[in-house]
Motif scaffolding. Structure first.
Motif, PDB file in Angstrom:
ATOM      1  N   GLU A 121      19.877 -18.827   7.280  1.00 57.24           N
ATOM      2  CA  GLU A 121      20.607 -20.005   7.941  1.00 57.24           C
ATOM      3  C   GLU A 121      22.019 -19.779   7.877  1.00 57.24           C
ATOM      4  O   GLU A 121      22.735 -19.521   8.832  1.00 57.24           O
ATOM      5  N   ASP A 125      24.453 -18.713  10.795  1.00 56.56           N
ATOM      6  CA  ASP A 125      25.826 -19.621  10.890  1.00 56.56           C
ATOM      7  C   ASP A 125      26.951 -18.655  11.040  1.00 56.56           C
ATOM      8  O   ASP A 125      28.176 -18.832  11.965  1.00 56.56           O
ATOM      9  N   THR A 128      26.979 -16.923  14.452  1.00 57.98           N
ATOM     10  CA  THR A 128      27.589 -18.086  15.519  1.00 57.98           C
ATOM     11  C   THR A 128      29.064 -18.028  15.533  1.00 57.98           C
ATOM     12  O   THR A 128      29.618 -18.249  16.384  1.00 57.98           O
ATOM     13  N   LYS A 129      29.724 -18.159  14.284  1.00 56.57           N
ATOM     14  CA  LYS A 129      31.165 -18.618  14.231  1.00 56.57           C
ATOM     15  C   LYS A 129      31.821 -17.054  14.619  1.00 56.57           C
ATOM     16  O   LYS A 129      32.802 -17.327  15.250  1.00 56.57           O
TER      17      LYS A 129
END
Length: 135
Positions: A121, A125, A128-129
């Protein structure tokens, strides 16, 4: 203050091993059985028997075979019983240790699985950032 008869070891021991040693130290019958099997499994036992039987056959009785056969047979019965007691205790100890190891491994697997999911996870994240900032 009561002193523990369990010896301290330089390396940490499993709680199963500690419990097993404490039970053996606390039980008079187990200590007697351990002492007998320890002595019976030694070369000292063999040497003593060889000397005693030789003296008996050469100097004490002219016809030692009937009594000697009876005594040796009785001794074999008792010694085999002590060996079986020791094997049963060893099997029970190994089962308790295996049960504890299984539980610990299952708990460790669960923790590792949870950590792997959390890392996955976090990685998603971070991706994605980073990808969101580059565009």
């Amino acid at each position: 203050m009561a002193q523990s008869t369990v010896q301290q070891h330089p390396h940490p021991q499993s709680p199963v091993v500690i419990s097993h040693l404490e039970k053996r130290a606390a039980d008079v019958q187990l200590r007697v059985a351990d002492s007998i099997t320890s002595f019976a499994g030694s070369m000292k036992f063999v040497y003593i028997h060889a000397v005693v039987f030789a003296i008996w056959m050469l100097f004490i009785e002219s016809n030692p075979w009937p009594k000697l056969t009876l005594i040796v047979s009785l001794e074999a019965i008792f010694l085999s019983t002590f060996v079986m007691i020791g094997q049963n205790r060893a099997a029970a100890f190994q089962q308790a240790k295996a049960d504890r190891d299984f539980v610990e491994q299952e708990q460790e697997l669960k923790v590792n699985t949870d950590l792997t999911r959390a890392i996955h996870e976090l990685t998603k994240d971070v991706h994605t950032k980073l990808l969101g900032q580059q565009q």
